[in-house]
Write a protein that holds these residues in place. Structure first.
Motif, PDB file in Angstrom:
ATOM      1  N   TYR A  13       0.822  -1.201   0.000  1.00  0.00           N
ATOM      2  CA  TYR A  13       0.000   0.000   0.000  1.00  0.00           C
ATOM      3  C   TYR A  13       0.861   1.258   0.000  1.00  0.00           C
ATOM      4  O   TYR A  13       0.621   2.201  -0.764  1.00  0.00           O
ATOM      5  N   GLN A  82      -4.483  -2.250 -13.120  1.00  0.00           N
ATOM      6  CA  GLN A  82      -5.616  -1.495 -12.623  1.00  0.00           C
ATOM      7  C   GLN A  82      -6.808  -1.611 -13.562  1.00  0.00           C
ATOM      8  O   GLN A  82      -7.928  -1.321 -13.182  1.00  0.00           O
ATOM      9  N   TRP A 110     -17.955  -5.097  -8.017  1.00  0.00           N
ATOM     10  CA  TRP A 110     -16.546  -4.687  -8.013  1.00  0.00           C
ATOM     11  C   TRP A 110     -16.282  -3.617  -9.076  1.00  0.00           C
ATOM     12  O   TRP A 110     -15.557  -2.655  -8.834  1.00  0.00           O
ATOM     13  N   LYS A 111     -16.877  -3.783 -10.234  1.00  0.00           N
ATOM     14  CA  LYS A 111     -16.719  -2.807 -11.307  1.00  0.00           C
ATOM     15  C   LYS A 111     -17.273  -1.461 -10.882  1.00  0.00           C
ATOM     16  O   LYS A 111     -16.651  -0.406 -11.119  1.00  0.00           O
ATOM     17  N   LYS A 112     -18.408  -1.480 -10.239  1.00  0.00           N
ATOM     18  CA  LYS A 112     -19.047  -0.240  -9.800  1.00  0.00           C
ATOM     19  C   LYS A 112     -18.213   0.464  -8.735  1.00  0.00           C
ATOM     20  O   LYS A 112     -18.072   1.696  -8.751  1.00  0.00           O
ATOM     21  N   GLU A 113     -17.657  -0.301  -7.814  1.00  0.00           N
ATOM     22  CA  GLU A 113     -16.934   0.286  -6.687  1.00  0.00           C
ATOM     23  C   GLU A 113     -15.484   0.628  -7.006  1.00  0.00           C
ATOM     24  O   GLU A 113     -14.911   1.542  -6.418  1.00  0.00           O
ATOM     25  N   HIS A 114     -14.862  -0.123  -7.941  1.00  0.00           N
ATOM     26  CA  HIS A 114     -13.428   0.032  -8.187  1.00  0.00           C
ATOM     27  C   HIS A 114     -13.076   0.369  -9.635  1.00  0.00           C
ATOM     28  O   HIS A 114     -11.895   0.543  -9.952  1.00  0.00           O
ATOM     29  N   ASN A 115     -14.102   0.418 -10.481  1.00  0.00           N
ATOM     30  CA  ASN A 115     -13.878   0.675 -11.911  1.00  0.00           C
ATOM     31  C   ASN A 115     -12.824  -0.281 -12.468  1.00  0.00           C
ATOM     32  O   ASN A 115     -11.925   0.118 -13.219  1.00  0.00           O
ATOM     33  N   GLN A 116     -12.937  -1.530 -12.099  1.00  0.00           N
ATOM     34  CA  GLN A 116     -11.979  -2.547 -12.518  1.00  0.00           C
ATOM     35  C   GLN A 116     -12.740  -3.810 -12.932  1.00  0.00           C
ATOM     36  O   GLN A 116     -13.674  -4.223 -12.262  1.00  0.00           O
ATOM     37  N   SER A 316      -6.587  -8.440  -2.546  1.00  0.00           N
ATOM     38  CA  SER A 316      -7.701  -7.551  -2.202  1.00  0.00           C
ATOM     39  C   SER A 316      -8.998  -8.013  -2.847  1.00  0.00           C
ATOM     40  O   SER A 316     -10.055  -8.043  -2.201  1.00  0.00           O
ATOM     41  N   VAL A 317      -8.957  -8.398  -4.105  1.00  0.00           N
ATOM     42  CA  VAL A 317     -10.188  -8.834  -4.772  1.00  0.00           C
ATOM     43  C   VAL A 317     -10.614 -10.218  -4.264  1.00  0.00           C
ATOM     44  O   VAL A 317     -11.808 -10.496  -4.128  1.00  0.00           O
ATOM     45  N   ALA A 320     -12.275  -9.653  -0.937  1.00  0.00           N
ATOM     46  CA  ALA A 320     -13.573  -9.020  -1.158  1.00  0.00           C
ATOM     47  C   ALA A 320     -14.601 -10.028  -1.670  1.00  0.00           C
ATOM     48  O   ALA A 320     -15.777  -9.977  -1.302  1.00  0.00           O
TER      49      ALA A 320
END
Length: 391
Positions: A13, A82, A110-116, A316-317, A320
């Motif tokens: 981090y 990213q 995940w896409k909505k929260e992290h744009n990934q 992290s993913v 989650a």
């Protein structure tokens, strides 16, 4: 997660944070320098446009070399892009239908929260077979297996850190079920209890405990139906031996057993998870089944594969995703497909859907999985002796 892992995550981090500030500073400096050079070139040189182009190219090369993707990520060489990430998910065979509903929802969140973007490589097979596959090189980031014993094997092999049970809610048990007996239409063999499976002329279909976690649960249910009702172990050996003498075939997985019974019309009864029976009915199969009121709590754990997520940069993913499996939305999806929920709120919502169990016991009541493995399933242990008698 142990202290070493927390330290590693902190270093990752901080590294990424420093990289971000470096890039921002370089970007600001570049803007100032470009403007300064532009003013100078246009004031003093007829080659302004061409020179500015060359300066821009040079600065772009410098910025590319200093960007986060090119800075040496020695603390996390497997860091994911990213823009997208791939998660390898391994589970036992009968969970696949539920995950076809759950995984797309996680990807969307995940896409909505992290744009990934997250892509899943999914694999479903017998729990024991999946465990061996991970040890042999299948680089799973997350495993959802039939029994804690299989995850403990991954701990012993160095893939998962000890203490994994505390890294997720409910001691990392994400789904649960009980055992059931599928019967033919009209119940011609008059099957009502576990004891009926030992009668002469009853052909039993159950998976192989050497490859299937579900099969081990089946065996323990049969054993516990004797020892947890006041009888001794010699009586349990005699009873389970009779049942397995009535089982001419031992399919590889619980799903294989289901297909053999329903699709190939083999056997008089099928031992399998209650959730598999419910799913079969939902898929249009006309079946009947009984859930004996002496039963075992089939507890199915989930875990991050520490060795692989640190290699892939997907911790992290992965964490989650596991967290997402405990949300009410995910638990409802598991419940729709026959699993008994681990969330008390959902338990109240579906009260009455599942038959009540009079006497329920756990693997811990039989000594825990280490003792169970040694006593029943190691080479030369009780199950091998039972099969040797048959042959």
């Amino acid at each position: 997660m142990n202290q070493g892992q927390r330290t590693l995550k902190s270093r990752i981090y901080l590294t990424e944070l420093v990289q971000t500030y470096i890039v921002k500073a370089l970007h600001a400096a570049r803007q100032w320098r470009v403007q300064l050079i532009r003013n100078w070139l246009y004031k003093y040189s007829s080659w302004g446009v061409a020179s500015l182009f060359l300066v821009g190219v040079s600065l772009s090369i410098v910025m590319a070399a200093c960007s986060p993707r090119n800075i040496d990520n020695t603390s996390n060489p497997g860091a994911a892009s990213q823009s997208n990430v791939t998660l390898t998910f391994v589970s036992y065979s009968v969970t696949s239908a539920a995950y076809q509903q759950i995984i797309p929802k996680f990807i969307e969140q995940w896409k909505k929260e992290h744009n990934q973007n997250v892509t899943f490589n999914q694999s479903y097979d017998g729990s024991g077979s999946q465990t061996l596959a991970v040890i042999d090189g299948k680089e799973a980031d997350v495993v959802h297996l039939s029994l804690a014993l299989d995850i403990n094997k991954l701990v012993q092999a160095g893939f998962i850190q000890p203490g994994w049970e505390k890294e997720a809610p409910n001691n990392a048990i994400v789904t649960k079920s009980v055992n059931a007996i599928a019967i033919r239409e009209g119940n011609p063999k008059n099957i009502k209890t576990w004891a009926d499976l030992a009668r002469d002329g009853v052909n039993v279909v159950t998976p192989d405990p050497r490859t299937s976690g579900g099969a081990r649960w089946n065996f323990l249910t049969l054993w516990g139906s004797v020892t947890k009702t006041g009888k001794n172990e010699n009586q349990a050996i005699d009873f389970t031996s009779k049942v397995y003498n009535n089982a001419p075939l031992l399919p590889k997985t619980a799903r294989n057993a289901t297909e053999l019974f329903f699709n190939d019309n083999k056997g008089d009864v099928l031992l399998n998870y209650e959730n598999e029976m419910i799913l079969s009915v939902q898929n249009g199969k006309k079946i009947s089944y009984v859930v004996p009121d002496i039963n075992i709590s089939i507890d199915n754990p989930v875990a991050v594969v520490d060795k692989n997520v640190d290699k892939h940069g997907t911790r992290s993913v992965a964490e989650a995703f596991i967290k997402f499996l405990y949300t009410p939305d995910s638990q409802r999806e598991f419940t729709k497909l026959g699993f008994r929920p681990v969330d008390l709120t959902i338990t109240k919502e579906v009260e009455g859907k599942f038959p009540k169990i009079k006497t329920i016991f756990k693997a811990e009541d039989l000594g825990g999985w280490d003792e169970i493995q040694k006593k029943f399933f190691d080479e030369g242990a009780i199950f091998d002796k039972i099969r040797a008698k048959k042959s």
